[in-house]
Design a protein around this motif. Sequence first.
Motif, PDB file in Angstrom:
ATOM      1  N   TRP A 107      10.783  33.843  14.061  1.00  0.00           N
ATOM      2  CA  TRP A 107       9.898  33.846  12.892  1.00  0.00           C
ATOM      3  C   TRP A 107      10.388  32.830  11.871  1.00  0.00           C
ATOM      4  O   TRP A 107      11.557  32.827  11.488  1.00  0.00           O
ATOM      5  CB  TRP A 107       9.883  35.237  12.275  1.00  0.00           C
ATOM      6  N   THR A 108       9.504  31.944  11.443  1.00  0.00           N
ATOM      7  CA  THR A 108       9.801  31.038  10.336  1.00  0.00           C
ATOM      8  C   THR A 108       8.738  31.249   9.265  1.00  0.00           C
ATOM      9  O   THR A 108       7.827  32.059   9.427  1.00  0.00           O
ATOM     10  CB  THR A 108       9.797  29.566  10.781  1.00  0.00           C
ATOM     11  N   LYS A 109       8.849  30.509   8.181  1.00  0.00           N
ATOM     12  CA  LYS A 109       7.920  30.710   7.069  1.00  0.00           C
ATOM     13  C   LYS A 109       6.472  30.419   7.433  1.00  0.00           C
ATOM     14  O   LYS A 109       5.549  30.922   6.785  1.00  0.00           O
ATOM     15  CB  LYS A 109       8.340  29.842   5.876  1.00  0.00           C
ATOM     16  N   GLU A 110       6.247  29.575   8.436  1.00  0.00           N
ATOM     17  CA  GLU A 110       4.876  29.210   8.786  1.00  0.00           C
ATOM     18  C   GLU A 110       4.556  29.402  10.262  1.00  0.00           C
ATOM     19  O   GLU A 110       3.414  29.193  10.672  1.00  0.00           O
ATOM     20  CB  GLU A 110       4.595  27.753   8.402  1.00  0.00           C
ATOM     21  N   GLU A 119       6.532  24.668  20.811  1.00  0.00           N
ATOM     22  CA  GLU A 119       5.339  23.826  20.740  1.00  0.00           C
ATOM     23  C   GLU A 119       4.200  24.332  21.608  1.00  0.00           C
ATOM     24  O   GLU A 119       3.089  23.786  21.547  1.00  0.00           O
ATOM     25  CB  GLU A 119       5.685  22.382  21.138  1.00  0.00           C
ATOM     26  N   GLU A 120       4.433  25.340  22.438  1.00  0.00           N
ATOM     27  CA  GLU A 120       3.409  25.750  23.398  1.00  0.00           C
ATOM     28  C   GLU A 120       3.045  27.235  23.300  1.00  0.00           C
ATOM     29  O   GLU A 120       1.999  27.642  23.810  1.00  0.00           O
ATOM     30  CB  GLU A 120       3.896  25.487  24.823  1.00  0.00           C
ATOM     31  N   TRP A 121       3.873  28.035  22.637  1.00  0.00           N
ATOM     32  CA  TRP A 121       3.710  29.492  22.687  1.00  0.00           C
ATOM     33  C   TRP A 121       3.941  30.017  21.275  1.00  0.00           C
ATOM     34  O   TRP A 121       5.041  30.421  20.912  1.00  0.00           O
ATOM     35  CB  TRP A 121       4.751  30.062  23.653  1.00  0.00           C
ATOM     36  N   PHE A 122       2.883  30.049  20.443  1.00  0.00           N
ATOM     37  CA  PHE A 122       3.140  30.317  19.023  1.00  0.00           C
ATOM     38  C   PHE A 122       1.924  30.886  18.289  1.00  0.00           C
ATOM     39  O   PHE A 122       0.779  30.783  18.731  1.00  0.00           O
ATOM     40  CB  PHE A 122       3.580  29.031  18.323  1.00  0.00           C
ATOM     41  N   ALA A 123       2.235  31.457  17.137  1.00  0.00           N
ATOM     42  CA  ALA A 123       1.258  31.788  16.102  1.00  0.00           C
ATOM     43  C   ALA A 123       1.620  30.945  14.884  1.00  0.00           C
ATOM     44  O   ALA A 123       2.798  30.683  14.629  1.00  0.00           O
ATOM     45  CB  ALA A 123       1.305  33.266  15.753  1.00  0.00           C
ATOM     46  N   VAL A 124       0.612  30.508  14.151  1.00  0.00           N
ATOM     47  CA  VAL A 124       0.869  29.630  13.016  1.00  0.00           C
ATOM     48  C   VAL A 124       0.018  30.053  11.828  1.00  0.00           C
ATOM     49  O   VAL A 124      -1.113  30.525  11.994  1.00  0.00           O
ATOM     50  CB  VAL A 124       0.593  28.153  13.391  1.00  0.00           C
ATOM     51  N   ALA A 125       0.567  29.932  10.619  1.00  0.00           N
ATOM     52  CA  ALA A 125      -0.134  30.308   9.390  1.00  0.00           C
ATOM     53  C   ALA A 125      -0.682  29.063   8.698  1.00  0.00           C
ATOM     54  O   ALA A 125       0.067  28.133   8.411  1.00  0.00           O
ATOM     55  CB  ALA A 125       0.823  31.047   8.449  1.00  0.00           C
ATOM     56  N   ARG A 126      -1.988  29.053   8.447  1.00  0.00           N
ATOM     57  CA  ARG A 126      -2.643  27.937   7.764  1.00  0.00           C
ATOM     58  C   ARG A 126      -3.586  28.489   6.696  1.00  0.00           C
ATOM     59  O   ARG A 126      -4.507  29.231   7.023  1.00  0.00           O
ATOM     60  CB  ARG A 126      -3.464  27.108   8.761  1.00  0.00           C
TER      61      ARG A 126
END
Length: 469
Positions: A107-110, A119-126
């Motif tokens: 887990w990171t901030k974003e 780079e291939e297996w993620f969730a991202v906050a936008r």
Amino acid sequence: MLSNEAILYYANHPVEFVQDILKADPDPEQKKILRSLVENQMTSVRSGHGIGKSAVEAWSVIWFMCTHPYPKIPCTAPTQHQLFDILWAEISKWKRNNKTLDSELIWTKEKLYMKGHAEEWFAVARTASTPDALQGFHAEHMLYIIDEASGVEDKIFEPVLGALSTPGAKLLMCGNPTQLSGFFYDSHNKNREQYSTFHIDGRNSTRVSQEFVQTIINMYGEDSDVFRVRVAGDFPLAEDDIYIPLPLVEKSIATEYFPRRHPQIIHIGCDVARFGTDKTVIGYRTDEKVQFFKKRVGQDTMKTADDIVSLGMLLVYQYGLKPDIDEPIPIKIDDGGVGGGVVDRLRQIKRNNPERFWWMEVYPVKFGQKIRHKFFDDSTTYMMSVLKKLLQPFDDNGLPKDVEIILPDDDALVAQISGRKYEMTENSKIRVESKKVMKARGVQSPDEADCILLVCLPVKRPKKKKGAT
């Protein structure tokens, strides 16, 4: 991590995943939402406050990450606060409930990603503040999470619609039903057949305190739009005699604020309590953002004046205001009743030490005073018209305009602004109802709203004396 057999099982059983792996206990409505993600491509949830939307969204992200190979999960919300402080923090909290899971999901901030596959297996906050927030994502397994979806503009949804044309893409939208148009509204109305929709009434949720429900009922009534949206999870009514509709207020609240180092606009306003349970409310505006500083029941004018001075000094210090460079801060005071005492005290403070309090420029304002205006009957109506124009998303030519005002998320304020009715006078002028009329029909004194009207009221600055710099 999970065995292949467990992954295959949990991929079709998200409720059991949440119970077994995350050690959580979903309520019946949350279970239905989780199961809908397996059975349906698009799920849309409208509800009141506090029913556990953020929790079910966080569970959905972690479940999808652990049971689908190389997924991409774009998450968005109208503001950074809603996205990062609430949803993203919720994801961090739940993944820590399982030590193995916590070590495998980074887990990171974003971003949340599978260890070794950033780079291939993620969730991202936008945040949904730019049109390209949800663009550029491609994967066999996609899950879009849209929080407070009623406040997300339609242009943000366009790339989602394109991605949903592929079989492995899914969508979960949740939010309070604040707007009477748009993508989220349509998902519960004209486009409802395309969605698995849920309506969760806070009165029926075990997660919503009955004290909160009763407070809203007592203060605003079960027939109010505030109750409909924030408790019952229903869309507001389009009432013909409401001067500022609730959707305008809620849209303002849900707008992202980007503070500037040196604001172009700094104003202070104070509605002074008259009697009984009325509140003295002090607020301020920095550019488009409006905030409350203090609220209290009472009529101590000396204390109120001191609080205003403290706020002014704080703003002067925070933004480094200088007498030879910056304009004084307009301080607009409700001058009716005991408010005159606050005006007198502030003027006395400035007279006694003009160099130190150079930033203080006091403007007494009387509510309900008859005015000479082509369209508006009195000063209160004029101030309401100023606020309404600031809240409008379009200019006089019908073109989209920059955000001009962002209101604080305050139940009392929302109810007072969106509940004030108006009528046409015999002279065909608009007149909003007075405090006396509002109280007569069981509505609380609009103390918070009047403070905001003062904060937003434009001022005509006094002319500088000849020779002054």
